[in-house]
Write an enzyme that holds these catalytic residues in place. Structure first.
Site, PDB file in Angstrom:
ATOM      1  N   ALA A  98       7.391  37.839   8.077  1.00  0.00           N
ATOM      2  CA  ALA A  98       8.201  36.615   8.430  1.00  0.00           C
ATOM      3  C   ALA A  98       9.603  36.706   8.088  1.00  0.00           C
ATOM      4  O   ALA A  98       9.927  36.672   6.888  1.00  0.00           O
ATOM      5  CB  ALA A  98       7.549  35.317   7.728  1.00  0.00           C
ATOM      6  N   THR A 145       6.826  37.936   3.263  1.00  0.00           N
ATOM      7  CA  THR A 145       7.775  37.387   3.636  1.00  0.00           C
ATOM      8  C   THR A 145       9.311  38.377   3.275  1.00  0.00           C
ATOM      9  O   THR A 145       8.736  39.535   2.597  1.00  0.00           O
ATOM     10  CB  THR A 145       8.133  36.155   2.846  1.00  0.00           C
ATOM     11  OG1 THR A 145       9.526  35.522   3.258  1.00  0.00           O
ATOM     12  CG2 THR A 145       8.102  36.499   1.255  1.00  0.00           C
ATOM     13  N   ASP A 146      10.117  38.223   4.193  1.00  0.00           N
ATOM     14  CA  ASP A 146      11.381  38.911   3.950  1.00  0.00           C
ATOM     15  C   ASP A 146      11.792  38.704   2.596  1.00  0.00           C
ATOM     16  O   ASP A 146      11.265  37.821   1.816  1.00  0.00           O
ATOM     17  CB  ASP A 146      12.412  38.630   4.796  1.00  0.00           C
ATOM     18  CG  ASP A 146      13.300  39.765   5.189  1.00  0.00           C
ATOM     19  OD1 ASP A 146      13.388  40.838   4.406  1.00  0.00           O
ATOM     20  OD2 ASP A 146      14.034  39.939   6.397  1.00  0.00           O
ATOM     21  N   ALA A 147      12.755  39.657   2.128  1.00  0.00           N
ATOM     22  CA  ALA A 147      13.229  39.367   0.789  1.00  0.00           C
ATOM     23  C   ALA A 147      13.693  37.772   0.296  1.00  0.00           C
ATOM     24  O   ALA A 147      14.237  37.111   1.104  1.00  0.00           O
ATOM     25  CB  ALA A 147      14.687  40.239   0.558  1.00  0.00           C
TER      26      ALA A 147
END
Length: 166
Positions: A98, A145-147
């Site tokens: 995401a 999730t992305d960073a």
């Protein structure tokens, strides 16, 4: 596990992230090449993670550094990113990342009480992850999730709220 394929569409040449990191701007080509990439790495025991749900490459902002949005209508999203993610899900995609990208039309569709300024990036959005991804698209795999240090995520809420929300 590989954080690829990047299934975003290069719809805005000024997008600093996607313009040179995707298969191109054609939905069918991105889907076809992503399926082949997914098939190839899975044959070697590597799990693919398609990214950046709900889709990047339209906005010209870098979600590492600022708020980012996908301004597509429901119909536009269904015909582009919806076809890509749906096609990969049908082929057994095991993981999706995401992104910190807003998709206000769909989020407000699933939560009619939301105003545009109250929408959240997909990485923090229950309507986008539960209703769109898991509900409408029928996805039942891993979502990462992305960073969490990226500004499009950290600017939304304090970290002590953001991490559990994600």
């Amino acid at each position: 596990m590989s954080f690829a394929p990047i299934v975003d569409l290069s719809k805005n040449w000024r997008n600093p992230i996607i313009a040179n990191r995707t298969w191109g701007d054609r939905t069918d080509l991105v889907l076809e090449l992503s399926k082949e990439y997914m098939r190839g790495i899975m044959e070697e025991g590597i799990l693919p993670t398609a990214k950046h749900f709900p889709g990047d490459g339209i906005d010209e902002r870098d979600h590492h550094l600022s708020f980012a949005t996908n301004p597509q209508t429901i119909e536009e999203w269904d015909e582009t990113f919806g076809r890509i993610y749906g096609g990969l899900i049908d082929e057994g995609l095991p993981a999706i990342m995401a992104g910190h990208i807003h998709l206000p039309e769909y989020e407000m569709h699933f939560d009619s009480e939301l105003e545009p300024e109250d929408t959240l990036p997909a990485s923090l959005s229950k309507p986008l992850l539960d209703e769109l991804l898991r509900g409408k698209l029928g996805y039942n795999g891993l979502v990462v999730t992305d960073a969490s240090h990226m500004v499009a995520m950290t600017s939304i809420m304090p970290r002590r709220e953001m991490v559990p929300t994600a």
